[in-house]
Design a protein around this motif. Structure first.
Motif, mmCIF file in Angstrom:
data_model
loop_
_atom_site.group_PDB
_atom_site.id
_atom_site.type_symbol
_atom_site.label_atom_id
_atom_site.label_comp_id
_atom_site.label_asym_id
_atom_site.label_seq_id
_atom_site.Cartn_x
_atom_site.Cartn_y
_atom_site.Cartn_z
ATOM 1 N N PRO A 85 -9.376 3.193 -7.977
ATOM 2 C CA PRO A 85 -8.954 3.184 -9.384
ATOM 3 C C PRO A 85 -8.037 4.353 -9.737
ATOM 4 O O PRO A 85 -7.053 4.173 -10.457
ATOM 5 N N ALA A 86 -8.331 5.542 -9.216
ATOM 6 C CA ALA A 86 -7.494 6.710 -9.515
ATOM 7 C C ALA A 86 -6.110 6.585 -8.887
ATOM 8 O O ALA A 86 -5.099 6.970 -9.497
ATOM 9 N N ILE A 87 -6.060 6.030 -7.670
ATOM 10 C CA ILE A 87 -4.754 5.841 -7.011
ATOM 11 C C ILE A 87 -3.915 4.842 -7.810
ATOM 12 O O ILE A 87 -2.728 5.069 -8.077
ATOM 13 N N ARG A 88 -4.545 3.748 -8.197
ATOM 14 C CA ARG A 88 -3.812 2.714 -8.950
ATOM 15 C C ARG A 88 -3.374 3.223 -10.325
ATOM 16 O O ARG A 88 -2.291 2.880 -10.804
ATOM 17 N N GLU A 89 -4.196 4.058 -10.918
ATOM 18 C CA GLU A 89 -3.812 4.623 -12.210
ATOM 19 C C GLU A 89 -2.600 5.533 -12.061
ATOM 20 O O GLU A 89 -1.669 5.490 -12.871
ATOM 21 N N ALA A 90 -2.592 6.341 -11.001
ATOM 22 C CA ALA A 90 -1.442 7.209 -10.748
ATOM 23 C C ALA A 90 -0.177 6.382 -10.546
ATOM 24 O O ALA A 90 0.907 6.745 -11.042
ATOM 25 N N LEU A 91 -0.308 5.273 -9.852
ATOM 26 C CA LEU A 91 0.859 4.417 -9.614
ATOM 27 C C LEU A 91 1.314 3.735 -10.906
ATOM 28 O O LEU A 91 2.523 3.596 -11.150
ATOM 29 N N GLN A 92 0.379 3.311 -11.727
ATOM 30 C CA GLN A 92 0.755 2.728 -13.019
ATOM 31 C C GLN A 92 1.512 3.735 -13.881
ATOM 32 O O GLN A 92 2.407 3.376 -14.656
ATOM 33 N N ASN A 93 1.166 5.009 -13.708
ATOM 34 C CA ASN A 93 1.841 6.080 -14.450
ATOM 35 C C ASN A 93 3.096 6.560 -13.738
ATOM 36 O O ASN A 93 3.719 7.541 -14.173
ATOM 37 N N GLU A 94 3.459 5.880 -12.641
ATOM 38 C CA GLU A 94 4.625 6.245 -11.811
ATOM 39 C C GLU A 94 4.529 7.680 -11.297
ATOM 40 O O GLU A 94 5.548 8.353 -11.078
ATOM 41 N N ASP A 95 3.318 8.175 -11.088
ATOM 42 C CA ASP A 95 3.100 9.515 -10.546
ATOM 43 C C ASP A 95 2.865 9.392 -9.044
ATOM 44 O O ASP A 95 1.729 9.380 -8.555
ATOM 45 N N TYR A 96 3.975 9.306 -8.306
ATOM 46 C CA TYR A 96 3.893 8.999 -6.879
ATOM 47 C C TYR A 96 3.395 10.183 -6.063
ATOM 48 O O TYR A 96 2.743 9.994 -5.033
ATOM 49 N N LYS A 97 3.660 11.378 -6.523
ATOM 50 C CA LYS A 97 3.158 12.560 -5.830
ATOM 51 C C LYS A 97 1.633 12.586 -5.861
ATOM 52 O O LYS A 97 0.975 12.827 -4.842
ATOM 53 N N LEU A 98 1.063 12.319 -7.005
ATOM 54 C CA LEU A 98 -0.387 12.270 -7.133
ATOM 55 C C LEU A 98 -0.954 11.102 -6.317
ATOM 56 O O LEU A 98 -1.997 11.237 -5.670
ATOM 57 N N ALA A 99 -0.256 9.975 -6.340
ATOM 58 C CA ALA A 99 -0.723 8.806 -5.569
ATOM 59 C C ALA A 99 -0.755 9.118 -4.074
ATOM 60 O O ALA A 99 -1.708 8.741 -3.377
ATOM 61 N N ASP A 100 0.253 9.824 -3.578
ATOM 62 C CA ASP A 100 0.247 10.245 -2.174
ATOM 63 C C ASP A 100 -0.957 11.119 -1.867
ATOM 64 O O ASP A 100 -1.634 10.941 -0.847
ATOM 65 N N LYS A 101 -1.225 12.060 -2.766
ATOM 66 C CA LYS A 101 -2.341 12.981 -2.569
ATOM 67 C C LYS A 101 -3.678 12.240 -2.557
ATOM 68 O O LYS A 101 -4.532 12.459 -1.688
ATOM 69 N N LEU A 102 -3.857 11.358 -3.526
ATOM 70 C CA LEU A 102 -5.114 10.627 -3.636
ATOM 71 C C LEU A 102 -5.289 9.610 -2.510
ATOM 72 O O LEU A 102 -6.408 9.330 -2.072
ATOM 73 N N ASN A 103 -4.183 9.052 -2.025
ATOM 74 C CA ASN A 103 -4.245 8.040 -0.968
ATOM 75 C C ASN A 103 -4.853 8.603 0.316
ATOM 76 O O ASN A 103 -5.425 7.863 1.123
ATOM 77 N N LYS A 104 -4.741 9.916 0.501
ATOM 78 C CA LYS A 104 -5.310 10.550 1.690
ATOM 79 C C LYS A 104 -6.836 10.429 1.732
ATOM 80 O O LYS A 104 -7.442 10.620 2.783
ATOM 81 N N LYS A 105 -7.432 10.120 0.591
ATOM 82 C CA LYS A 105 -8.885 9.948 0.564
ATOM 83 C C LYS A 105 -9.307 8.614 1.183
ATOM 84 O O LYS A 105 -10.490 8.389 1.424
ATOM 85 N N LEU A 106 -8.318 7.747 1.429
ATOM 86 C CA LEU A 106 -8.598 6.464 2.106
ATOM 87 C C LEU A 106 -8.239 6.579 3.579
ATOM 88 O O LEU A 106 -7.435 5.821 4.118
ATOM 89 N N GLN A 107 -8.819 7.556 4.249
ATOM 90 C CA GLN A 107 -8.536 7.768 5.670
ATOM 91 C C GLN A 107 -9.829 7.986 6.445
ATOM 92 O O GLN A 107 -10.841 8.424 5.889
#
Length: 797
Positions: A85-107
């Protein structure tokens, strides 16, 4: 300095050349010094890399089932999906830097590595001076030979790895009675012990429980545990007709013989992806001993005959002739150098094609263990990219030639591996993505690891977080069905796995602001975008590659459901979702957009072209069905250029072939055969993708996918097909104006033989495995064909 009798060598080479060596034989005037000059043998499980040295012959040994690690704990990150949910929210807000950071939690964890079993040395006490050296690999027989002379005595060696007998055999002879003396010695980078008996060398050892990827820094990259890891046994036994067998505590040898055979047996304790190889493993010692004893009771002639019969059953199915050649008969390394200067050598082009088929037969015959990044030939403890299954292109590219070059049986290890990874992939789908079905990510290994890699947050999302391997891999199941028409396979093996891959995609899709279905988060394999604000990132939504693979996955699953007349409700959901997918977009440059928005690439000539998946290996983009999209694919390839890594060249040749541009495909095929020096040879020119002296693909370093992709592309230039039609000579280059091909397979269960002159078809023979209808197309001519099972007809144009 060695002295050579060049007149004798020239006569020998000329004699051999008369009998067509140039299309099926690699040969050299000197021993291999580097791995990339060696000649490889294999039976799909045992791999042997032969250097052909005179005083000391080095042979790297591998077993396809010998890897580091053990069964994967797929539930390694059970609450990862809660970050979505947090990754998708960042993407909806076009905050790609934050989305990259949060996406690392899916590893999760990294894959394990393919291990080097060891090196066998055959050391002789012959004088160092030798003449008339000759070394070859005949790929029509899967046999390697070495010959040379020392003080008038001719010595020969013959090597092959038998599938029927699961044994490697080396025959050594001397022309003078009693002149043959040698010792056999073994060492390994793994943990091992050596025992010798009166005529057998026995090595028992085990692989590490973990081997860190070569690109990661670590204070303790290799971890051994004597109570864990895959066990292995290697046995070497000498059979002699004369001379005396001698042993030490670490060597086995013979003195004053005229002829001797070395039998080499290898086995591991690997017992499946989900079995602990230390506690639930096979009895490697017993298996190796049994195989050795059975083979040892047979003569060399018996083992060789069975080997040839078995191997040639596959290799001889396909023949290719590309017309007259004026190229001289040179050693293969010299031949490549000459070809790289732009000279004609049609038979080298045939040799490379058939060598790809040879490598697949030699590396892909073990259930659940497909050919890896290096096939089955690896001497390194931490091989490049772990020599694993890189499932964002490379593992799949290894199998593009399986069906169309008439090696369908060699597809089986990959298909059974997909079944394995679909099981771990169900846990990955739930724990990393919170959905049903199954999927896999960027890397896998013999343990069918399916999680996104990155060591729990250390990986760059541009490669670590891609999650569409399930969609891609599932299309291989359909390809096997559509080429073989094996309905039982589709029903009993393929469909449930295809359903699971499609189910993951169906539940993973979300609506964008315009009501179109997209993936979020999304990445495009290993590529980086430049967002409108200048941010360079990987995580985004609605990537074209994701949607291309989902389109193909849905389309094939729908077709399979209809053929089997099952799953109508699920099929309807797929059809509905397919209609709502975010459509392809054509960018301002006329290219097919890789990103949801018309963003620039951080690296415009990037090696990956994943968003062109629908053109190849998929087939929902074609010049006829979707000309605008095909043109956009062409523009994308033009922007990317032709200079790229070996495997990427292989992919681009197939893409140009699907655009029916034979001359551009051929241009890149020639560039794929660009000569590359061995890795340890320092050169002062750019060492891009190409071909090493032993015809191995140079990424660089060596990756076998370029060999397989390049071979598949030759077939693709000559025959293209779908479930309804077969297109003949669709991408025939001017350079191949006359020729013939026999045994190329087409979708629908058909096999094709064609002869052409001046780029016109002269003769077509088509046969059917199961019976069926198709439309043959050559240029603007069409022929409706209906065949019964086993029927073969000639079609005149």
């Amino acid at each position: 300095m060695k002295k050579y009798n060049f007149s004798i060598i020239l006569l020998l080479f000329t004699f051999i050349g008369v009998f067509g060596q140039s299309t099926n034989t690699l040969w050299y005037k000197q021993p291999a010094q580097y791995f990339e000059e060696s000649l490889v043998l294999g039976n799909g499980k045992i791999g042997a890399t032969v250097f052909g040295g005179v005083n000391s012959d080095k042979i790297y040994l591998n077993d396809a089932t010998l890897w580091s690690g053990g069964p994967v704990n797929a539930n390694m990150n059970p609450e990862a999906y809660k970050n979505l949910p947090a990754i998708r929210e960042a993407l909806q807000n076009e905050d790609y830097k934050l989305a990259d950071k949060l996406n690392k939690k899916l590893q999760g964890k990294f894959s394990e590595s393919f291990a080097p079993l060891g090196t066998m040395y055959i050391n002789s006490d012959e004088p160092k001076e030798y003449t008339n050296y000759y070394r070859e690999l005949n790929i029509s027989e899967a046999i390697s030979k070495v010959s040379y002379e020392v003080k008038g005595v001719k010595f020969t060696r013959e090597y092959f790895v038998s599938y029927p007998d699961q044994i490697m055999v080396i025959k050594l002879t001397s022309s003078q009675k009693g002149a043959l003396s040698f010792d056999v010695k073994f060492n390994s980078l793994l943990k091992y012990k050596t025992i010798t008996t009166k005529n057998t060398l026995q090595i028992n050892g085990y692989a590490p429980i973990h081997a860190e990827p070569s690109y990661r820094k670590s204070d303790n990259p290799i971890i051994f545990d004597e109570n864990q890891g895959t066990r292995f046994t290697t046995l070497a036994k000498i059979k002699n007709t004369d001379g005396k067998i001698i042993t030490t505590d670490s060597t086995l040898g013979i003195k004053n013989a005229s002829e001797a055979l070395i039998y080499v047996s290898i086995a591991s304790s690997f017992n499946g992806f989900d079995k602990n190889p230390a506690t639930e493993g096979l009895n490697n010692n017993a298996i190796a001993n049994q195989n050795l004893q059975k083979a040892f009771a047979k003569t060399f002639a018996q083992i060789k005959l069975a080997h040839l019969k078995n191997y040639q059953n596959y290799f001889n199915r396909v023949s290719l002739n590309l017309g007259k050649t004026t190229a001289p008969n040179l050693p293969t390394d010299e031949r490549l150098r000459r070809y790289a200067k732009g000279e004609e050598d049609k038979n080298l082009e045939i040799l490379y094609f058939q060598y790809g088929r040879y490598l697949l037969i030699s590396s892909s015959r073990t259930e659940g263990v497909p050919a890896n990044l290096q096939g089955i030939w690896n001497p390194y403890m931490r091989p490049p990219w772990s020599s694993n299954y890189t499932t964002n292109i490379n593992a799949e590219e290894n199998y593009w030639l399986a069906e169309n070059t008439n090696l369908s049986e060699m597809h089986s290890p990959m298909l059974s591996f997909i079944k394995n990874i679909s099981k771990t992939g169900k846990i990955t789908a739930k724990t990393f993505y919170g959905v049903n079905g199954w999927t896999a990510a960027h890397n896998s290994d013999i343990w069918a690891m399916s999680n996104p890699v990155g060591e729990f947050g250390q990986g760059d999302p541009c490669w670590a977080n891609w999650n569409m391997a399930g969609a891609w891999l599932s299309t291989h199941l359909w390809e096997h069905y559509v080429f073989t028409q094996d309905k039982n396979f589709l029903k009993n093996e393929a469909y449930d796995i295809m359903h699971g891959a499609a189910q993951f995609c169906l539940e993973w899709l979300v609506l964008d602001k315009n009501g179109k279905l997209i993936t979020s988060p999304s990445t495009s394999p290993e590529n980086i975008y430049i967002a409108s604000d200048g941010y360079k990132g990987a995580t985004m939504y609605g990537g074209s590659a994701d949607l291309a693979m989902i389109r193909e996955c849905f389309d094939k699953t729908i077709k399979a459901s209809k053929i089997l007349n099952i799953d109508a409700a699920f099929r309807a959901k797929l059809e509905d979702a397919l209609a709502k997918l975010y459509p392809y977009q054509i960018g301002k440059k006329g290219n097919l957009q890789e990103w949801y928005f018309d963003w620039e690439d951080a690296e415009p000539q990037h090696r990956h072209q994943s968003h062109l998946f629908g053109l190849f290996p998929g087939n929902h983009i074609t010049p006829i069905k979707s000309p605008a999209l095909a043109d956009a694919c062409r523009k994308t390839l033009e922007i990317k250029g032709d200079e790229t890594t070996g495997w990427s060249k292989g992919w681009r040749i197939n893409l140009w072939a699907r655009l029916w541009d034979g001359n551009h495909a051929y241009k890149m095929y020639r560039e794929l055969l660009h000569y590359v020096e061995p890795d340890e040879v320092k050169t002062n020119y750019a060492r891009g993708g190409g071909t090493y002296p032993n015809l191995f693909d140079a990424h660089p370093p060596f990756q076998i996918d370029g060999n397989f992709g390049g071979a598949a592309a030759v077939a693709e230039m000559l025959v293209q097909s779908d479930e309804k039609e077969i297109r003949l000579l669709p991408a025939l280059p001017d350079a191949w104006e006359s020729g013939s091909a026999k045994g190329i397979c087409a979708r629908g269960g058909f096999e094709i033989a064609i002869d052409w002159q001046n780029k016109n078809l002269k003769k077509t023979v088509i046969s059917s495995k199961k019976g069926g209808k198709t439309t043959l197309i050559f240029g603007k001519k069409t022929k409706q064909i209906s065949l019964t099972a086993g029927q073969k007809i000639e079609v005149n144009w």
